[in-house]
Design an enzyme around this catalytic site. Structure first.
Site, short mmCIF file in Angstrom:
data_model
loop_
_atom_site.label_atom_id
_atom_site.label_comp_id
_atom_site.label_asym_id
_atom_site.label_seq_id
_atom_site.Cartn_x
_atom_site.Cartn_y
_atom_site.Cartn_z
N GLU A 1 0.75 -1.24 0.19
CA GLU A 1 -0.02 0.00 0.00
C GLU A 1 0.68 1.20 -0.10
O GLU A 1 0.63 2.09 -0.70
CB GLU A 1 -0.89 0.03 1.21
CG GLU A 1 -1.55 -1.30 1.47
CD GLU A 1 -1.17 -2.17 2.39
OE1 GLU A 1 -1.93 -2.73 3.12
OE2 GLU A 1 -0.14 -2.56 2.09
N LEU B 1 19.85 -30.64 -0.45
CA LEU B 1 18.77 -29.72 -0.22
C LEU B 1 18.88 -27.96 -0.17
O LEU B 1 18.09 -27.32 0.46
CB LEU B 1 18.20 -29.87 1.44
CG LEU B 1 17.99 -31.48 1.83
CD1 LEU B 1 17.50 -31.53 3.22
CD2 LEU B 1 16.92 -32.18 0.78
N GLU C 1 10.46 -33.75 2.29
CA GLU C 1 11.17 -34.56 1.09
C GLU C 1 11.46 -35.66 1.56
O GLU C 1 11.76 -36.47 0.61
CB GLU C 1 12.22 -33.87 0.80
CG GLU C 1 11.73 -32.21 0.05
CD GLU C 1 12.86 -31.78 -1.20
OE1 GLU C 1 13.58 -32.77 -1.90
OE2 GLU C 1 13.34 -30.69 -1.02
#
Length: 385
Positions: A62, A214, A300
């Site tokens: 905003e 990862l 995972e």
């Protein structure tokens, strides 16, 4: 001026709010633990400013839009997908900026559940004699920020379980070989999910079997916090996932004595209690991650972790990439879940299916037997096109 309790939204209103949601999406993976927010300022039928929250700690959508409008906001309408903030945090209150900009009307998709806002922003705007209409495309707005809403409502992260399986639901051979069951496109999806999440979690068996990194490599984006479930602290000190970024290991209290095995600057250990089966209490793990402002957690592996989370109803969204092949004997991801009555089986709701390269991507919301509804889940219309 209406009270905004039962607003009558026009097709034009809906079009502007869809633009807001598209803008908000650009902040995915960049703003957590804040929500994704977009803003559009309209005067007459013309958009005079558009913006989105692009980074955590940065200016809100905003405020950016008001600044970009360069003093042309008097009498304008502001469209925003989440209730503007009313408190001082990393940035000043947006409600004050909106009032000073002499905006006439604010259209909001959904109220902010954060206890510091939660209707106070709407009240402040109406106190400034601004027309506030709430509820436009609320469902889409909630879905966009589903992780934020769950974290604010429950203190827990939104849990996505990502699996790569064969058609007979195997995630690896009986010897633990899993590279690669699915194709390149499915692996890119995994990296995209990592980039969109605050943390990625695996069990120590996955660390020992695959030695994963990862990290995010196949798409642009940040590396999430790496989380390991390791009750006996078997994670090797030279494991790949300890070589870059931060890693959090959940273990039992007695294993904390071995913390000196790891580089303290990159690895931290946290003790949690055992569950009734003797494993780590997964709900306690999620509570601790939520306390650390992890709003979205990607899981995972491996099979035991997946089974435990599913059996306890702790998975919010399942993403399963299924290769059209059969492995036979191997490691499954539901092997430790036992149902004696077929009517009590775990069901999937809100199912979506399509092809991703050579694999089938199935997404769904897992439901425990106690949460079964009478409405049957059916694939979406574009399934497997």
């Amino acid at each position: 001026m209406t009270d905004g309790l039962f607003p009558d939204f026009s097709e034009q209103d809906k079009g502007f709010m869809r633009e807001v949601l598209n803008l908000a999406e650009k902040g995915r993976g960049q703003v957590s633990p804040n929500p994704m927010v977009g803003a559009v300022i309209v005067k007459g039928d013309e958009i005079i400013a558009r913006s989105y929250h692009s980074r955590y700690g940065g200016p809100h959508a905003e405020a950016i839009a008001i600044a970009d409008a360069r003093g042309k906001t008097e009498g304008a309408t502001l469209y925003v997908n989440l209730e503007p903030c009313v408190h001082f945090g990393r940035t000043p209150p947006c409600t004050e900026k909106i009032a000073k900009a002499k905006i006439k009307r604010v259209v909001i998709s959904v109220k902010d559940p954060d206890k510091l806002v939660n209707g106070k922003g709407i009240e402040a705007l109406r106190h400034s004699r601004i027309q506030v209409d709430v509820g436009l495309l609320e469902g889409e707005a909630r879905e966009l920020n589903r992780a934020y809403f769950k974290h604010r409502d429950t203190g827990l992260p939104f849990v996505i379980l990502k699996l790569a399986t064969t058609l007979d639901a195997k995630i690896a051979t009986s010897q633990g070989d899993s590279q690669w069951i699915t194709g390149e496109e499915a692996r890119v999806l995994s990296h995209k999910l990592r980039a969109d999440s605050d943390a990625v979690m695996v069990g120590v068996s996955t660390v020992l079997a695959d030695d994963p990194q990862l990290t995010v490599r196949l798409v642009p984006g940040h590396n999430p916090l790496k989380v390991i479930l390791d009750s006996r602290l078997r994670t090797p000190a030279d494991a790949n996932l300890l070589k870059a970024g931060k890693t959090l290991i959940f273990t039992n209290r007695s294993s904390l004595e071995q913390r000196d095995r790891y580089e303290q600057s990159v690895v931290s250990l946290t003790a949690v209690e055992k569950d009734v089966q003797g494993g780590l209490d997964l709900l306690q793990v999620l509570k601790e991650l939520g306390r650390r402002q992890i709003t979205q957690l990607l899981v995972e592996g491996g099979g035991k972790v997946a089974s435990s989370l599913l059996a306890r109803g702790l998975v919010d969204w399942l993403v399963c990439c299924i290769n059209p092949s059969l492995l036979g004997q191997g490691i499954g991801y539901t092997d430790s879940i036992i149902f004696k009555d077929i009517d009590q089986r775990l069901c999937l709701r809100d199912v979506k299916m399509n092809w991703i390269g050579q694999d089938i991507k199935l997404e769904a919301r897992p439901c425990l037997p106690s949460a079964h509804s009478s409405r049957e889940s059916t694939p979406s219309e574009d399934s497997l096109k």
